[in-house]
Scaffold this motif. Sequence first.
Motif, mmCIF file in Angstrom:
data_model
loop_
_atom_site.group_PDB
_atom_site.id
_atom_site.type_symbol
_atom_site.label_atom_id
_atom_site.label_comp_id
_atom_site.label_asym_id
_atom_site.label_seq_id
_atom_site.Cartn_x
_atom_site.Cartn_y
_atom_site.Cartn_z
ATOM 1 N N SER A 5 0.848 -1.189 0.000
ATOM 2 C CA SER A 5 0.000 0.000 0.000
ATOM 3 C C SER A 5 0.882 1.237 0.000
ATOM 4 O O SER A 5 1.870 1.309 0.734
ATOM 5 C CB SER A 5 -0.892 -0.003 1.241
ATOM 6 N N TRP A 6 0.498 2.207 -0.848
ATOM 7 C CA TRP A 6 1.339 3.393 -1.006
ATOM 8 C C TRP A 6 0.490 4.598 -1.398
ATOM 9 O O TRP A 6 -0.220 4.546 -2.415
ATOM 10 C CB TRP A 6 2.384 3.104 -2.105
ATOM 11 N N ASN A 7 0.583 5.660 -0.611
ATOM 12 C CA ASN A 7 -0.009 6.934 -1.011
ATOM 13 C C ASN A 7 1.004 7.587 -1.948
ATOM 14 O O ASN A 7 2.082 8.014 -1.516
ATOM 15 C CB ASN A 7 -0.284 7.830 0.206
ATOM 16 N N VAL A 8 0.659 7.643 -3.245
ATOM 17 C CA VAL A 8 1.634 8.061 -4.258
ATOM 18 C C VAL A 8 1.654 9.573 -4.497
ATOM 19 O O VAL A 8 2.545 10.081 -5.154
ATOM 20 C CB VAL A 8 1.407 7.321 -5.605
ATOM 21 N N TYR A 201 8.525 5.109 10.296
ATOM 22 C CA TYR A 201 7.500 6.011 9.776
ATOM 23 C C TYR A 201 7.170 5.684 8.326
ATOM 24 O O TYR A 201 7.964 5.049 7.629
ATOM 25 C CB TYR A 201 7.984 7.462 9.865
ATOM 26 N N THR A 202 5.984 6.169 7.890
ATOM 27 C CA THR A 202 5.589 5.982 6.485
ATOM 28 C C THR A 202 5.422 7.300 5.755
ATOM 29 O O THR A 202 5.187 7.325 4.558
ATOM 30 C CB THR A 202 4.256 5.216 6.391
ATOM 31 N N PHE A 203 5.514 8.411 6.498
ATOM 32 C CA PHE A 203 5.328 9.737 5.900
ATOM 33 C C PHE A 203 6.328 10.723 6.474
ATOM 34 O O PHE A 203 6.567 10.742 7.693
ATOM 35 C CB PHE A 203 3.903 10.257 6.186
ATOM 36 N N TRP A 204 6.899 11.529 5.591
ATOM 37 C CA TRP A 204 7.761 12.648 5.980
ATOM 38 C C TRP A 204 7.363 13.827 5.120
ATOM 39 O O TRP A 204 7.343 13.732 3.890
ATOM 40 C CB TRP A 204 9.239 12.326 5.729
ATOM 41 N N ASP A 205 7.089 14.944 5.763
ATOM 42 C CA ASP A 205 6.710 16.163 5.057
ATOM 43 C C ASP A 205 7.787 16.563 4.042
ATOM 44 O O ASP A 205 8.966 16.334 4.268
ATOM 45 C CB ASP A 205 6.537 17.282 6.097
ATOM 46 N N TYR A 206 7.342 17.183 2.951
ATOM 47 C CA TYR A 206 8.307 17.709 1.973
ATOM 48 C C TYR A 206 9.096 18.881 2.563
ATOM 49 O O TYR A 206 10.191 19.185 2.108
ATOM 50 C CB TYR A 206 7.572 18.217 0.729
ATOM 51 N N ILE A 237 8.070 -1.766 6.163
ATOM 52 C CA ILE A 237 7.976 -0.403 5.635
ATOM 53 C C ILE A 237 9.197 -0.200 4.750
ATOM 54 O O ILE A 237 10.333 -0.330 5.220
ATOM 55 C CB ILE A 237 7.912 0.634 6.772
ATOM 56 N N ASN A 238 8.949 0.064 3.483
ATOM 57 C CA ASN A 238 10.031 0.164 2.503
ATOM 58 C C ASN A 238 10.379 1.635 2.256
ATOM 59 O O ASN A 238 9.687 2.334 1.532
ATOM 60 C CB ASN A 238 9.585 -0.503 1.199
ATOM 61 N N LYS A 239 11.480 2.072 2.852
ATOM 62 C CA LYS A 239 11.827 3.497 2.802
ATOM 63 C C LYS A 239 12.472 3.937 1.482
ATOM 64 O O LYS A 239 12.637 5.126 1.242
ATOM 65 C CB LYS A 239 12.779 3.845 3.958
ATOM 66 N N LYS A 240 12.818 2.980 0.656
ATOM 67 C CA LYS A 240 13.579 3.311 -0.552
ATOM 68 C C LYS A 240 12.876 4.350 -1.454
ATOM 69 O O LYS A 240 13.519 5.315 -1.875
ATOM 70 C CB LYS A 240 13.876 2.024 -1.324
ATOM 71 N N PRO A 241 11.582 4.181 -1.748
ATOM 72 C CA PRO A 241 10.945 5.148 -2.654
ATOM 73 C C PRO A 241 10.936 6.586 -2.130
ATOM 74 O O PRO A 241 10.922 7.533 -2.918
ATOM 75 C CB PRO A 241 9.513 4.613 -2.785
ATOM 76 N N ARG A 242 10.962 6.763 -0.804
ATOM 77 C CA ARG A 242 10.935 8.122 -0.255
ATOM 78 C C ARG A 242 12.257 8.846 -0.512
ATOM 79 O O ARG A 242 12.302 10.087 -0.527
ATOM 80 C CB ARG A 242 10.609 8.072 1.253
ATOM 81 N N GLY A 243 13.335 8.091 -0.715
ATOM 82 C CA GLY A 243 14.638 8.706 -0.927
ATOM 83 C C GLY A 243 14.958 9.020 -2.380
ATOM 84 O O GLY A 243 16.017 9.557 -2.682
ATOM 85 N N LYS A 244 14.027 8.701 -3.277
ATOM 86 C CA LYS A 244 14.293 8.914 -4.703
ATOM 87 C C LYS A 244 14.079 10.355 -5.133
ATOM 88 O O LYS A 244 13.550 11.174 -4.370
ATOM 89 C CB LYS A 244 13.369 7.996 -5.512
ATOM 90 N N VAL A 245 14.480 10.652 -6.376
ATOM 91 C CA VAL A 245 14.202 11.950 -6.978
ATOM 92 C C VAL A 245 12.696 12.040 -7.218
ATOM 93 O O VAL A 245 12.064 11.050 -7.627
ATOM 94 C CB VAL A 245 14.971 12.092 -8.313
ATOM 95 N N THR A 251 5.781 6.574 1.937
ATOM 96 C CA THR A 251 6.519 5.431 1.415
ATOM 97 C C THR A 251 5.684 4.162 1.623
ATOM 98 O O THR A 251 4.806 4.137 2.477
ATOM 99 C CB THR A 251 7.929 5.372 2.054
ATOM 100 N N PRO A 252 5.911 3.105 0.836
ATOM 101 C CA PRO A 252 5.015 1.939 0.896
ATOM 102 C C PRO A 252 5.164 1.095 2.160
ATOM 103 O O PRO A 252 6.248 1.005 2.745
ATOM 104 C CB PRO A 252 5.436 1.103 -0.322
#
Length: 258
Positions: A5-8, A201-206, A237-245, A251-252
Amino acid sequence: MKISSWNVNSVRARIKNIIEYLKDTSPDILMIQEIKTEDKTFPYEDLKNSGYESYVYGQKSYNGVAFLSKKKIDKINKSFIKDKFNQSRIIEANIKNKSEEIKLINIYVPNGNPIETEKYEYKKIWLKSFIKEVKNKLLINKNIIIGGDFNVIPEEIDVYNFKKFENDALFKLEIRKKFRELLNLGFQDIYRFLNKEKTEYTFWDYMAGSWQKNYGMRIDHFLVSNSLLNKVKTVNINKKPRGKVKPSDHTPIEIEIN
DNA sequence: ATGGCTGAGCTACTCAGA
């Protein structure tokens, strides 16, 4: 079987990252939220080329949820909550895990901020209706998995500084009580069930370097009905997508069931 | 205490997010 599950935060702005994520982790089903587009402008083809069928409940600019699935899924329902606001926040489906029928509910709960506005009232009414409906669904099939962006920080451990959030719609006690009410119908917050002490965590503010400082919160969840608990192999919790460009701010969260 | 960042719709700026 792997379900993620991922809020994209916009399916079209995120399509490249989503496709990379599907290639990297190969979930059987990916539940996405905040697709921010109508059904007719959903990138069906791009996802088809990655091997996924899309089941979409879209809305212009805001909200919107969808299932991306390797295999066909049944009994798609987009009218879980009927109210005058007509926001696209829930899509459900039936999936088969071996011979067992599981109801999968993909949700995007209203944020509710700022409090003392009709937005907060809507969140409370929405949660109340949702709980009532889930109660009815359990009578028909006790095997239910609810996943998505709950916009609820369940406990103090689930946010970087809980003092800051005591009057926030994500952490106010009456909202957390609603979350517990839902659990009390016969579910476990599966991440916390399998990780009693861990802080992730699953969310970090921009804004303001929240990601770099790890100023995050755990608001994306999988609730698994008690009947299915012994089938859950892993939660991650997969943090990898949050660290991308050009990342989503979420994150999922991923589960694997036997 | 405040603002900071991103996306959609639209092409200037507001609304929404959490």
